[in-house]
Design an enzyme around this catalytic site. Structure first.
Site, short mmCIF file in Angstrom:
data_model
loop_
_atom_site.label_atom_id
_atom_site.label_comp_id
_atom_site.label_asym_id
_atom_site.label_seq_id
_atom_site.Cartn_x
_atom_site.Cartn_y
_atom_site.Cartn_z
N ASP A 7 -28.22 -25.25 6.47
CA ASP A 7 -27.53 -24.09 7.03
C ASP A 7 -26.01 -24.24 6.84
O ASP A 7 -25.22 -23.84 7.71
CB ASP A 7 -27.87 -23.87 8.52
CG ASP A 7 -27.50 -22.45 8.99
OD1 ASP A 7 -27.14 -21.62 8.15
OD2 ASP A 7 -27.55 -22.21 10.21
N ASP A 15 -30.06 -12.98 9.65
CA ASP A 15 -29.25 -11.98 10.35
C ASP A 15 -28.43 -12.64 11.45
O ASP A 15 -27.23 -12.61 11.45
CB ASP A 15 -30.13 -10.87 10.91
CG ASP A 15 -31.34 -11.36 11.67
OD1 ASP A 15 -32.26 -10.61 11.86
OD2 ASP A 15 -31.35 -12.53 12.09
N HIS A 69 -34.47 -16.06 10.80
CA HIS A 69 -33.47 -16.74 11.61
C HIS A 69 -34.03 -17.10 12.99
O HIS A 69 -33.63 -18.09 13.59
CB HIS A 69 -32.22 -15.85 11.73
CG HIS A 69 -31.19 -16.35 12.67
ND1 HIS A 69 -30.11 -17.10 12.27
CD2 HIS A 69 -31.08 -16.22 14.01
CE1 HIS A 69 -29.38 -17.40 13.32
NE2 HIS A 69 -29.94 -16.89 14.40
N HIS A 97 -25.11 -20.94 3.01
CA HIS A 97 -24.34 -19.70 2.95
C HIS A 97 -23.23 -19.91 1.92
O HIS A 97 -22.28 -20.65 2.18
CB HIS A 97 -23.77 -19.38 4.33
CG HIS A 97 -24.84 -19.08 5.33
ND1 HIS A 97 -25.31 -17.80 5.58
CD2 HIS A 97 -25.58 -19.90 6.12
CE1 HIS A 97 -26.27 -17.84 6.48
NE2 HIS A 97 -26.46 -19.12 6.83
N LEU A 98 -23.39 -19.29 0.75
CA LEU A 98 -22.40 -19.48 -0.32
C LEU A 98 -21.39 -18.33 -0.37
O LEU A 98 -20.45 -18.37 -1.15
CB LEU A 98 -23.09 -19.68 -1.67
CG LEU A 98 -24.05 -20.88 -1.73
CD1 LEU A 98 -24.55 -21.10 -3.16
CD2 LEU A 98 -23.41 -22.16 -1.19
N ARG A 99 -21.61 -17.30 0.45
CA ARG A 99 -20.60 -16.26 0.76
C ARG A 99 -20.26 -15.31 -0.37
O ARG A 99 -19.40 -14.45 -0.19
CB ARG A 99 -19.29 -16.91 1.26
CG ARG A 99 -19.45 -17.87 2.43
CD ARG A 99 -20.02 -17.22 3.65
NE ARG A 99 -19.97 -18.12 4.83
CZ ARG A 99 -20.75 -18.00 5.88
NH1 ARG A 99 -21.66 -17.04 5.93
NH2 ARG A 99 -20.64 -18.82 6.89
N ASN A 149 -26.64 -12.90 3.70
CA ASN A 149 -25.79 -12.20 4.69
C ASN A 149 -24.34 -12.17 4.22
O ASN A 149 -23.42 -12.62 4.88
CB ASN A 149 -25.91 -12.81 6.09
CG ASN A 149 -25.41 -14.24 6.17
OD1 ASN A 149 -25.38 -14.94 5.16
ND2 ASN A 149 -25.01 -14.67 7.36
N HIS A 205 -16.59 -21.52 6.83
CA HIS A 205 -15.62 -20.51 7.27
C HIS A 205 -14.24 -21.09 6.98
O HIS A 205 -14.11 -22.30 6.73
CB HIS A 205 -15.76 -20.23 8.77
CG HIS A 205 -17.08 -19.64 9.15
ND1 HIS A 205 -17.44 -18.34 8.86
CD2 HIS A 205 -18.16 -20.18 9.78
CE1 HIS A 205 -18.67 -18.10 9.30
NE2 HIS A 205 -19.13 -19.21 9.86
N HIS A 242 -33.81 -23.24 10.67
CA HIS A 242 -33.00 -24.00 11.64
C HIS A 242 -33.59 -24.06 13.05
O HIS A 242 -32.94 -23.69 14.03
CB HIS A 242 -31.56 -23.51 11.69
CG HIS A 242 -31.35 -22.02 11.75
ND1 HIS A 242 -32.05 -21.19 12.58
CD2 HIS A 242 -30.48 -21.22 11.08
CE1 HIS A 242 -31.62 -19.96 12.41
NE2 HIS A 242 -30.67 -19.95 11.50
#
Ligand code: DOR
Ligand code: ZN
Ligand code: ZN
Length: 381
Positions: free
Chosen positions: A263, A110, A137, A20-22, A52, A267, A190
C-alpha cells in the site's frame, strides 16, 4: 552478460499487488518513473498500481498507455488495476473485457467512498465471468468518516477522532457474503484487524473464494505511534493495536493471509507535515518492505515462507503463473543481501516521498540487484 551477484541470495523478483503510483494527475507525489524505479530498488519485478488517480484509471486506453510507458522505462513491470466502475463513485461498470486484454488486474481503492453492495455484486459477477479478481479497500466509509487514527484507548487519550475496527470488519463481512453469493474471486486489501482476519479465516473454511493481504506498517507499527501527533503515521486503515499486529503475524504463519503488499502511498512532504486532521492518509514503503519484514520476522517466518508471501502468494491471489527461475529464459529475479545491516536512509529513495517511519532503523535483506525480463532494473551502487 555476466552480472556480479556480490554474494547475495537469488530469488524470483518480488510481486507488489498494491502501490499508489499517482499517474495520471498526481505526479507531484509520485509518477511511473519514480514509483517503478523505487519498486525495482525494493526488489520488485511487478507492480499492480492503484486506480485512485485523477482521472481515475477506468478505461482500456489509459491502462494500455500506462503499460507502454512502463515498458519503455525498464524498471518494474506494471499491471495497472482499473476501477470496477467508471469513476470512483460510478454506477456504470468499466469495460473490463478490454482491460483484461491489456493485462490489468482490477479494483476500486476508494477509501473515502463505498461501492454499493449491488454494484459490488454486479462487478464480481462480471469480473468472475472474465476470470478476474476484485480487490476491495474494505472499510465502511460512513463508519470510518472523520477518523484520523484507530478508535480506542489511545485515540481517547489524545482526544482525536477515531476510525473503529468495526468499519473494516463490517465491510469484510458484507463483501465475503457477496463473494459467496456470486462465486467470484474477492481480494481484501490491507487487512488490519484481528476481527477481520477471523472473518476471512471463516470465509475460507466455508470455501468462499476470498484472499487477503497485510501491509508492513500494520505488522510493525501501532496506534501508539500517533502520540507524537505526526501525520506520517496517518494511514487508512489506521495503525491498530499490538494485539492486532500480533494476530496478523499469526495469520501469516497459519496461511490465512495470502500475501504481503505495501500500500505504498506517497504524498509530498508538505502534505504530510500538516496537522493530523488535514494531512492525507498514506505511508510510503515500497523500498523498505522486504528488509523490514526480513529483519523483524525472518526468524519466525523463515526465508522460504517470507519470500512466498512476497512472490508466489501474490501470484496465486491474481491467478498468475507461479514465479520461478527457468533455465534459458530471461529472468525476473532479485539478489538479496540477507546479512549486512544498513540503516534506512530516505534521502536515497527513488520514490518522490523521501521520508519513512522506519528512517534510521538498521535493517538486513537489502536488494543488491533486480532483473526484469533479464535486464537490470536496479543495481546497488
Ligand atoms: O492510506 C491510504 N492511502 N489508504 C488508502 O486507502 C488510500 C491511500 C492513498 O491513495 O494515499
Ligand atoms: Zn485502500
Ligand atoms: Zn491503497
Amino acid at each position: 552478460q555476466i552480472i556480479d551477484g556480490q554474494g547475495g541470495t537469488v530469488a524470483p523478483a518480488l510481486i507488489e499487488l498494491h502501490a499508489h503510483l499517482r499517474e495520471p494527475g498526481q505526479e507531484v507525489k509520485e509518477d511511473l518513473e519514480s514509483g517503478l524505479a523505487a519498486a525495482a530498488a525494493g526488489g520488485y519485478g511487478t507492480v499492480v498500481s492503484m486506480p485512485n488517480t485523477s482521472p481515475v484509471v477506468d478505461d482500456p486506453a489509459t491502462v494500455r498507455a500506462l503499460i507502454e510507458k512502463a515498458n519503455r522505462l525498464g524498471f518494474a513491470r506494471l499491471r495497472p488495476a482499473a476501477a470496477l466502475t467508471r469513476g470512483q463513485l460510478g454506477e456504470q461498470l468499466a469495460e473490463l473485457a478490454t482491460l483484461k486484454e491489456a493485462g490489468a488486474a482490477m479494483f476500486t481503492d476508494d477509501g473515502r467512498t463505498n461501492e454499493d453492495a449491488r454494484v459490488l455484486r454486479l462487478g464480481l459477477e462480471y469480473a468472475g465471468s472474465l476470470g478476474m479478481v476484485v480487490s476491495v479497500h474494505a472499510e465502511d466509509a460512513s463508519l470510518r468518516q472523520g477518523g484520523v487514527m484507530n478508535e480506542g484507548v489511545v485515540s481517547e487519550e489524545l482526544g482525536l477522532p477515531g476510525n473503529p475496527g468495526a468499519a473494516e470488519a463490517a465491510r469484510v463481512a458484507r463483501d465475503i457474503e457477496i463473494a459467496a453469493l456470486t462465486g467470484a474471486r474477492l481480494h481484501i486489501q490491507h487487512l488490519s484487524t484481528a476481527r477481520a482476519l477471523d472473518l476471512v479465516r471463516e470465509g475460507k473454511r466455508r470455501g468462499v473464494p476470498v484472499t487477503c493481504e497485510v501491509c508492513p506498517h500494520h505488522l510493525t507499527l501501532t496506534d501508539e505511534a500517533l502520540r507524537g501527533f505526526d501525520a506520517m503515521y496517518k494511514v487508512a486503515p489506521p495503525l491498530r493495536t499490538q494485539v492486532d499486529a500480533d494476530y496478523l503475524l499469526q495469520g501469516l504463519l497459519d496461511g490465512t493471509v495470502d500475501c504481503l503488499a505495501t500500500d505504498h502511498a506517497p504524498h509530498t512532504r508538505a502534505e504530510k507535515e500538516q496537522d493530523l486532521l488535514s494531512a492525507p492518509f498514506g505511508i510510503p514503503s515500497i523500498e523498505v518492505a522486504f528488509p523490514l519484514l526480513w529483519t523483524r520476522f525472518g526468524e519466525q517466518l523463515g526465508l522460504e515462507k517470507l519470500l512466498d508471501l512476497f512472490t508466489g502468494g501474490a501470484a496465486r491471489v491474481m491467478g498468475w503463473p507461479e514465479p520461478g527461475l527457468e533455465p534459458g529464459q530471461p529472468a525476473d529475479l532479485v539478489v538479496l543481501d540477507l546479512n549486512t545491516e544498513r540503516p534506512v536512509d530516505p534521502a536515497t529513495f527513488r520514490s518522490k516521498a523521501k521520508f519513512s517511519p522506519w528512517a534510521g532503523q538498521p535493517l538486513r535483506g537489502w536488494p543488491l540487484l533486480t532483473l526484469v525480463n533479464g535486464q537490470v532494473a536496479y543495481q546497488r551502487q
